[in-house]
Each structure stands twice: as structure tokens, then as C-alpha cells.
Design a protein around this motif. Structure first.
Motif, PDB file in Angstrom:
ATOM      1  N   UNK A  77       0.828  -1.213   0.000  1.00 39.37           N
ATOM      2  CA  UNK A  77       0.000   0.000   0.000  1.00 39.37           C
ATOM      3  C   UNK A  77       0.859   1.258   0.000  1.00 39.37           C
ATOM      4  N   UNK A  78       1.972   1.230   0.715  1.00 40.34           N
ATOM      5  CA  UNK A  78       2.856   2.395   0.738  1.00 40.34           C
ATOM      6  C   UNK A  78       3.482   2.595  -0.639  1.00 40.34           C
ATOM      7  N   UNK A  79       3.872   1.501  -1.292  1.00 36.81           N
ATOM      8  CA  UNK A  79       4.420   1.603  -2.651  1.00 36.81           C
ATOM      9  C   UNK A  79       3.394   2.251  -3.589  1.00 36.81           C
ATOM     10  N   UNK A  80       2.155   1.807  -3.498  1.00 32.53           N
ATOM     11  CA  UNK A  80       1.106   2.376  -4.347  1.00 32.53           C
ATOM     12  C   UNK A  80       0.932   3.872  -4.074  1.00 32.53           C
ATOM     13  N   UNK A  81       0.934   4.243  -2.812  1.00 33.39           N
ATOM     14  CA  UNK A  81       0.777   5.655  -2.455  1.00 33.39           C
ATOM     15  C   UNK A  81       1.936   6.494  -2.999  1.00 33.39           C
ATOM     16  N   UNK A  82       3.148   5.979  -2.900  1.00 38.03           N
ATOM     17  CA  UNK A  82       4.312   6.700  -3.420  1.00 38.03           C
ATOM     18  C   UNK A  82       4.250   6.817  -4.939  1.00 38.03           C
ATOM     19  N   UNK A  83       3.810   5.767  -5.603  1.00 40.91           N
ATOM     20  CA  UNK A  83       3.709   5.801  -7.061  1.00 40.91           C
ATOM     21  C   UNK A  83       2.640   6.781  -7.524  1.00 40.91           C
ATOM     22  N   UNK A  84       1.539   6.895  -6.799  1.00 45.00           N
ATOM     23  CA  UNK A  84       0.495   7.840  -7.193  1.00 45.00           C
ATOM     24  C   UNK A  84       0.957   9.284  -7.010  1.00 45.00           C
ATOM     25  N   UNK A  85       1.972   9.487  -6.211  1.00 44.38           N
ATOM     26  CA  UNK A  85       2.539  10.828  -6.048  1.00 44.38           C
ATOM     27  C   UNK A  85       3.492  11.178  -7.178  1.00 44.38           C
ATOM     28  N   UNK A  86       3.722  10.226  -8.084  1.00 49.66           N
ATOM     29  CA  UNK A  86       4.560  10.494  -9.237  1.00 49.66           C
ATOM     30  C   UNK A  86       6.049  10.419  -8.958  1.00 49.66           C
ATOM     31  N   UNK A  87       6.435   9.686  -7.938  1.00 49.60           N
ATOM     32  CA  UNK A  87       7.855   9.586  -7.585  1.00 49.60           C
ATOM     33  C   UNK A  87       8.575   8.599  -8.490  1.00 49.60           C
ATOM     34  N   UNK A  88       9.860   8.820  -8.660  1.00 44.85           N
ATOM     35  CA  UNK A  88      10.709   7.960  -9.467  1.00 44.85           C
ATOM     36  C   UNK A  88      10.776   6.566  -8.844  1.00 44.85           C
ATOM     37  N   UNK A  89      10.859   5.545  -9.670  1.00 42.31           N
ATOM     38  CA  UNK A  89      10.881   4.157  -9.196  1.00 42.31           C
ATOM     39  C   UNK A  89      12.053   3.896  -8.269  1.00 42.31           C
ATOM     40  N   UNK A  90      13.197   4.470  -8.552  1.00 38.56           N
ATOM     41  CA  UNK A  90      14.372   4.260  -7.699  1.00 38.56           C
ATOM     42  C   UNK A  90      14.156   4.851  -6.309  1.00 38.56           C
ATOM     43  N   UNK A  91      13.525   6.006  -6.230  1.00 36.53           N
ATOM     44  CA  UNK A  91      13.242   6.636  -4.938  1.00 36.53           C
ATOM     45  C   UNK A  91      12.257   5.772  -4.152  1.00 36.53           C
ATOM     46  N   UNK A  92      11.241   5.247  -4.838  1.00 41.18           N
ATOM     47  CA  UNK A  92      10.242   4.387  -4.192  1.00 41.18           C
ATOM     48  C   UNK A  92      10.909   3.121  -3.666  1.00 41.18           C
ATOM     49  N   UNK A  93      11.739   2.477  -4.492  1.00 41.37           N
ATOM     50  CA  UNK A  93      12.418   1.247  -4.074  1.00 41.37           C
ATOM     51  C   UNK A  93      13.341   1.486  -2.884  1.00 41.37           C
ATOM     52  N   UNK A  94      14.061   2.596  -2.895  1.00 42.86           N
ATOM     53  CA  UNK A  94      14.961   2.914  -1.783  1.00 42.86           C
ATOM     54  C   UNK A  94      14.180   3.156  -0.496  1.00 42.86           C
ATOM     55  N   UNK A  95      13.058   3.842  -0.605  1.00 49.44           N
ATOM     56  CA  UNK A  95      12.244   4.116   0.582  1.00 49.44           C
ATOM     57  C   UNK A  95      11.647   2.839   1.155  1.00 49.44           C
ATOM     58  N   UNK A  96      11.261   1.906   0.279  1.00 56.89           N
ATOM     59  CA  UNK A  96      10.633   0.671   0.748  1.00 56.89           C
ATOM     60  C   UNK A  96      11.640  -0.365   1.225  1.00 56.89           C
ATOM     61  N   UNK A  97      12.895  -0.224   0.836  1.00 57.26           N
ATOM     62  CA  UNK A  97      13.920  -1.184   1.260  1.00 57.26           C
ATOM     63  C   UNK A  97      14.038  -1.226   2.777  1.00 57.26           C
ATOM     64  N   UNK A  98      13.900  -0.090   3.421  1.00 53.54           N
ATOM     65  CA  UNK A  98      14.002  -0.057   4.881  1.00 53.54           C
ATOM     66  C   UNK A  98      12.784  -0.678   5.563  1.00 53.54           C
ATOM     67  N   UNK A  99      11.655  -0.740   4.872  1.00 59.76           N
ATOM     68  CA  UNK A  99      10.444  -1.313   5.463  1.00 59.76           C
ATOM     69  C   UNK A  99      10.436  -2.837   5.458  1.00 59.76           C
ATOM     70  N   UNK A 100      11.151  -3.448   4.524  1.00 64.87           N
ATOM     71  CA  UNK A 100      11.099  -4.899   4.376  1.00 64.87           C
ATOM     72  C   UNK A 100      11.527  -5.624   5.647  1.00 64.87           C
ATOM     73  N   UNK A 101      12.515  -5.101   6.346  1.00 65.12           N
ATOM     74  CA  UNK A 101      13.006  -5.795   7.534  1.00 65.12           C
ATOM     75  C   UNK A 101      12.012  -5.746   8.695  1.00 65.12           C
ATOM     76  N   UNK A 102      11.136  -4.759   8.702  1.00 68.16           N
ATOM     77  CA  UNK A 102      10.195  -4.626   9.821  1.00 68.16           C
ATOM     78  C   UNK A 102       8.764  -5.007   9.449  1.00 68.16           C
ATOM     79  N   UNK A 103       8.566  -5.576   8.273  1.00 67.86           N
ATOM     80  CA  UNK A 103       7.215  -5.870   7.778  1.00 67.86           C
ATOM     81  C   UNK A 103       6.450  -6.807   8.726  1.00 67.86           C
ATOM     82  N   UNK A 104       7.079  -7.886   9.171  1.00 68.12           N
ATOM     83  CA  UNK A 104       6.409  -8.843  10.047  1.00 68.12           C
ATOM     84  C   UNK A 104       6.038  -8.193  11.388  1.00 68.12           C
ATOM     85  N   UNK A 105       6.973  -7.462  11.971  1.00 68.54           N
ATOM     86  CA  UNK A 105       6.713  -6.834  13.267  1.00 68.54           C
ATOM     87  C   UNK A 105       5.600  -5.798  13.179  1.00 68.54           C
TER      88      UNK A 105
END
Length: 166
Positions: A77-105
Motif C-alpha cells: 500500500x505504501x508503494x502504491x501511495x508513493x507511485x500515485x505521487x509520481x515519484x521515481x521508481x528508484x526513490x520508491x524502491x529505496x524508501x521501501x527497502x528499509x520497510x522490508x526488515x520490519x514488515x512482520x513486526x
């Protein structure tokens, strides 16, 4: 020094007013300010100047969304929200990389806040299946992956069964 028309100053002041409330991407500002552009090109010029001065930053927009929404939403959902804001794919991927480690928690915390005290009679298989399906749908609509949702539900069932054995 460039001479600015009142329209350009007006567009720039409108953009600054918007940016004073929260971070906006360039694409969002274009969508919001295009109706106010009287001469073609003045909006792009105003936004170029603001971006050159550091008032518009895709990185800050991504960080703002992640910080604001990570406590309630999953990476999808956060990826979708970032993409609807028109952000570059690399910026979106970098921002979401930090979320992957805490997804379960994060999913587990959200599940705990919503269903932490939900107790279903273990002998009633239909009621347990219905409650489990509802909990899974809740986490899936929040944007968590199916694997993370399964792990959260499995962990909650295991901990519930462990508590009942004592």
C-alpha cells in the motif's frame, strides 16, 4: 536576474503555501497548480526554481510518507501511495527497502491492536475459520504480503494455543 510576471510569482507563492503544510512531489504540485497557470511554461519555470533551491525533494516526500504510514500500512500500500505521487521508481524502491526488515513486526503490531483480545472457541472450526479469514483480509487490505499475513496468523494461533495449555 530574471524578471517575473505576477502570474509566476503567484504560482510560486501558491506552491510555497502548499509546501508549507507538507511535502509535495513535483507531479502533485503540477496537478494542483495547472488550473492556475495562465501562460504556458510559467508553472514549469516556477517549479524548476523551487526544486533548484531544494524546496521540492522526492526523497523528502518518500521519507514523509513512509514515516507517516508505516505504522498502519504494509509495503504494498505504501508503494502504491508513493507511485500515485509520481515519484521515481528508484526513490520508491529505496524508501521501501528499509520497510522490508520490519514488515512482520509491523503487521503483528497492527494485528495485536485490532484483534489482540479476540478469543474464538477452539472446538468451533467454522467460527475459527471465519475469524481467521477476517483477520487475514484485514491485513491484506492494509497492504501486507500474503506470506507475512500467514506468518502473523500462524504466530497468533500458536501463542493462543500455548497460553491455553498452561
Amino acid at each position: 536576474m530574471a524578471f517575473f510576471t505576477p502570474t509566476a510569482l503567484s504560482l510560486k507563492s501558491r506552491a510555497l503555501r502548499l509546501l508549507s503544510t507538507r511535502e509535495y512531489s513535483r507531479a502533485e504540485l503540477v496537478r494542483k497548480l495547472t488550473p492556475h497557470e495562465e501562460q504556458p511554461g510559467t508553472l514549469a519555470q516556477a517549479l524548476d526554481e523551487l526544486q533548484a533551491k531544494g524546496f521540492i525533494s522526492e526523497q523528502r516526500v518518500a521519507e514523509s510518507v513512509v514515516n507517516r504510514r508505516a505504522g498502519k500500512l504494509g509495503a504494498t500500500r505504501i508503494r502504491h501511495e508513493l507511485q500515485t505521487k509520481g515519484l521515481d521508481t528508484q526513490v520508491v524502491d529505496a524508501a521501501l527497502a528499509q520497510l522490508q526488515s520490519s514488515e512482520f513486526e509491523r503487521a503483528k503490531d497492527i494485528w495485536q491492536r485490532k484483534f489482540g483480545l479476540l478469543v474464538v472457541d477452539a472446538s468451533d472450526r467454522a467460527a475459527r475459520a471465519s475469524a481467521t479469514a477476517r483477520q487475514m483480509r484485514f491485513l491484506l487490505t492494509r497492504g501486507f504480503s500474503a506470506e507475512v499475513v500467514r506468518r502473523v496468523i500462524r504466530a497468533s494461533v500458536t501463542s493462543f494455543e500455548d497460553e491455553n495449555e498452561l
